[in-house]
Design a protein around this motif. Structure first.
Motif, mmCIF file in Angstrom:
data_model
loop_
_atom_site.group_PDB
_atom_site.id
_atom_site.type_symbol
_atom_site.label_atom_id
_atom_site.label_comp_id
_atom_site.label_asym_id
_atom_site.label_seq_id
_atom_site.Cartn_x
_atom_site.Cartn_y
_atom_site.Cartn_z
ATOM 1 N N ALA A 1 0.845 -1.192 0.000
ATOM 2 C CA ALA A 1 0.000 0.000 0.000
ATOM 3 C C ALA A 1 0.882 1.243 0.000
ATOM 4 O O ALA A 1 1.898 1.284 0.690
ATOM 5 C CB ALA A 1 -0.890 0.012 1.237
ATOM 6 N N THR A 2 0.480 2.241 -0.767
ATOM 7 C CA THR A 2 1.138 3.544 -0.650
ATOM 8 C C THR A 2 0.516 4.338 0.484
ATOM 9 O O THR A 2 1.141 5.241 1.031
ATOM 10 C CB THR A 2 1.032 4.341 -1.957
ATOM 11 N N ALA A 3 -0.719 3.991 0.837
ATOM 12 C CA ALA A 3 -1.394 4.624 1.968
ATOM 13 C C ALA A 3 -2.348 3.612 2.598
ATOM 14 O O ALA A 3 -2.999 2.836 1.896
ATOM 15 C CB ALA A 3 -2.158 5.872 1.524
ATOM 16 N N TYR A 4 -2.403 3.627 3.928
ATOM 17 C CA TYR A 4 -3.304 2.729 4.650
ATOM 18 C C TYR A 4 -3.554 3.286 6.044
ATOM 19 O O TYR A 4 -2.910 4.250 6.481
ATOM 20 C CB TYR A 4 -2.746 1.309 4.710
ATOM 21 N N ARG A 5 -4.500 2.686 6.745
ATOM 22 C CA ARG A 5 -4.824 3.097 8.105
ATOM 23 C C ARG A 5 -4.616 1.927 9.057
ATOM 24 O O ARG A 5 -4.884 0.778 8.704
ATOM 25 C CB ARG A 5 -6.279 3.559 8.207
ATOM 26 N N ILE A 6 -4.160 2.228 10.249
ATOM 27 C CA ILE A 6 -4.180 1.261 11.343
ATOM 28 C C ILE A 6 -5.382 1.616 12.195
ATOM 29 O O ILE A 6 -5.515 2.752 12.660
ATOM 30 C CB ILE A 6 -2.890 1.296 12.174
ATOM 31 N N GLN A 7 -6.265 0.647 12.373
ATOM 32 C CA GLN A 7 -7.482 0.865 13.141
ATOM 33 C C GLN A 7 -7.560 -0.139 14.283
ATOM 34 O O GLN A 7 -7.030 -1.249 14.189
ATOM 35 C CB GLN A 7 -8.713 0.712 12.239
ATOM 36 N N THR A 8 -8.241 0.265 15.359
ATOM 37 C CA THR A 8 -8.433 -0.620 16.502
ATOM 38 C C THR A 8 -9.906 -0.615 16.899
ATOM 39 O O THR A 8 -10.659 0.304 16.564
ATOM 40 C CB THR A 8 -7.583 -0.185 17.711
ATOM 41 N N SER A 9 -10.283 -1.664 17.618
ATOM 42 C CA SER A 9 -11.659 -1.787 18.068
ATOM 43 C C SER A 9 -11.709 -2.620 19.335
ATOM 44 O O SER A 9 -10.881 -3.516 19.534
ATOM 45 C CB SER A 9 -12.521 -2.440 16.974
ATOM 46 N N THR A 10 -12.671 -2.331 20.168
ATOM 47 C CA THR A 10 -12.870 -3.142 21.373
ATOM 48 C C THR A 10 -13.845 -4.284 21.114
ATOM 49 O O THR A 10 -13.848 -5.282 21.838
ATOM 50 C CB THR A 10 -13.395 -2.279 22.528
ATOM 51 N N ASP A 11 -14.688 -4.143 20.070
ATOM 52 C CA ASP A 11 -15.738 -5.131 19.843
ATOM 53 C C ASP A 11 -15.797 -5.685 18.421
ATOM 54 O O ASP A 11 -16.635 -6.541 18.119
ATOM 55 C CB ASP A 11 -17.101 -4.536 20.198
ATOM 56 N N GLY A 12 -14.941 -5.188 17.513
ATOM 57 C CA GLY A 12 -14.957 -5.662 16.139
ATOM 58 C C GLY A 12 -16.042 -5.030 15.294
ATOM 59 O O GLY A 12 -16.191 -5.389 14.119
ATOM 60 N N ALA A 13 -16.774 -4.069 15.861
ATOM 61 C CA ALA A 13 -17.839 -3.395 15.118
ATOM 62 C C ALA A 13 -17.552 -1.908 14.959
ATOM 63 O O ALA A 13 -17.660 -1.355 13.864
ATOM 64 C CB ALA A 13 -19.184 -3.601 15.818
ATOM 65 N N ASP A 14 -17.198 -1.249 16.041
ATOM 66 C CA ASP A 14 -16.870 0.175 16.010
ATOM 67 C C ASP A 14 -15.353 0.333 15.940
ATOM 68 O O ASP A 14 -14.634 -0.137 16.839
ATOM 69 C CB ASP A 14 -17.416 0.890 17.256
ATOM 70 N N TRP A 15 -14.883 1.008 14.878
ATOM 71 C CA TRP A 15 -13.454 1.112 14.631
ATOM 72 C C TRP A 15 -12.962 2.539 14.792
ATOM 73 O O TRP A 15 -13.650 3.491 14.431
ATOM 74 C CB TRP A 15 -13.131 0.622 13.222
ATOM 75 N N GLN A 16 -11.755 2.665 15.342
ATOM 76 C CA GLN A 16 -11.102 3.964 15.484
ATOM 77 C C GLN A 16 -9.806 3.949 14.685
ATOM 78 O O GLN A 16 -8.989 3.025 14.831
ATOM 79 C CB GLN A 16 -10.792 4.256 16.955
ATOM 80 N N THR A 17 -9.610 4.951 13.841
ATOM 81 C CA THR A 17 -8.344 5.075 13.114
ATOM 82 C C THR A 17 -7.320 5.706 14.054
ATOM 83 O O THR A 17 -7.491 6.830 14.499
ATOM 84 C CB THR A 17 -8.505 5.933 11.854
ATOM 85 N N VAL A 18 -6.266 4.949 14.366
ATOM 86 C CA VAL A 18 -5.246 5.439 15.292
ATOM 87 C C VAL A 18 -4.019 5.966 14.567
ATOM 88 O O VAL A 18 -3.233 6.717 15.138
ATOM 89 C CB VAL A 18 -4.845 4.351 16.320
ATOM 90 N N ARG A 19 -3.830 5.575 13.309
ATOM 91 C CA ARG A 19 -2.751 6.137 12.495
ATOM 92 C C ARG A 19 -3.113 6.080 11.023
ATOM 93 O O ARG A 19 -3.575 5.052 10.535
ATOM 94 C CB ARG A 19 -1.426 5.381 12.706
ATOM 95 N N ASP A 20 -2.918 7.206 10.340
ATOM 96 C CA ASP A 20 -2.976 7.246 8.888
ATOM 97 C C ASP A 20 -1.545 7.180 8.387
ATOM 98 O O ASP A 20 -0.738 8.052 8.717
ATOM 99 C CB ASP A 20 -3.631 8.539 8.399
ATOM 100 N N VAL A 21 -1.217 6.167 7.608
ATOM 101 C CA VAL A 21 0.145 5.990 7.093
ATOM 102 C C VAL A 21 0.161 6.370 5.619
ATOM 103 O O VAL A 21 -0.535 5.762 4.806
ATOM 104 C CB VAL A 21 0.631 4.543 7.279
ATOM 105 N N THR A 22 0.923 7.401 5.288
ATOM 106 C CA THR A 22 1.027 7.854 3.900
ATOM 107 C C THR A 22 2.458 7.756 3.372
ATOM 108 O O THR A 22 2.735 8.188 2.258
ATOM 109 C CB THR A 22 0.547 9.315 3.767
#
Length: 199
Positions: A133-154
């Motif tokens: 990927a030239t760009a991607y996001r690292i996301q986390t979740s406590t339940d596998g349904a609601d996701w938070q983007t913790v880093r945008d990698v460019t």
């Protein structure tokens, strides 16, 4: 670095990276290579692996006693290239850099690991194959349904990316969410590492 010479260590790491970049600029394009042009492997991959592990150790130096929690987790993905079992999601966290996960051919594909138990994640590593990927996001979740983007990698290295996180919230799921592909293929990852303190 072990002797406390952080500036000297950093200078050597920069010099090493510059030399690696020069080596990766050499590509091969054999007529029987259906994947097209590809960077050469340094010392048939042996030195590549050593340099990757050395840089990884330096990148995570300050984190202290952490381990790869992904290997005890369960991986799933949005797709698998041509539904080939040898490219299934389970290979992205098996601890073996000789296996890999590969996705379908679209920018929005993802792969995730459900950890064995909630944990505070200090860093995520993405060990890319050439279909990166030239760009991607690292996301986390406590339940596998609601996701938070913790880093945008460019600024993906298309090699080993070490993504440091600064969130103290325990999470159960960690995802690589694709944004933009470098090639016409999908995404291909040897290992998705999730680093945190055990327990």
């Amino acid at each position: 670095r072990l002797d406390g010479d952080e500036p000297g260590s950093d200078a050597l790491a920069v010099q090493s990276q510059e030399l690696q970049d020069r080596a990766r600029a050499v590509v091969v394009d054999p007529p029987d290579n259906t994947w097209g042009r590809a960077p050469v492997r340094i010392a048939d991959g042996v030195l590549d692996t050593f340099l990757m592990r050395a840089q990884f150790a330096l990148d995570l130096w300050e984190l202290g006693d952490v381990e790869n929690l992904a290997v005890a987790g369960t991986a799933t993905a949005s797709s698998v290239e041509q539904d080939l079992d040898r490219l299934a999601a389970r290979f992205v966290n098996d601890g073996d850099n000789g296996t890999r996960w590969a996705s379908g051919y679209s920018d929005t594909e993802w792969v995730q690991v459900e950890l064995a138990e909630p944990a505070v994640v200090s860093a995520v590593t993405v060990n890319w194959e050439s279909a990166c990927a030239t760009a991607y996001r690292i996301q986390t979740s406590t339940d596998g349904a609601d996701w938070q983007t913790v880093r945008d990698v460019t600024d993906s290295s298309c090699a080993l990316d070490v993504v440091r996180l600064n969130d103290d919230t325990p999470v159960r799921f960690v995802r690589m969410q694709g944004v933009d592909r470098k090639t016409t293929w999908g995404y291909s990852i040897y290992e998705l590492g999730v680093y945190g303190a055990a327990g």
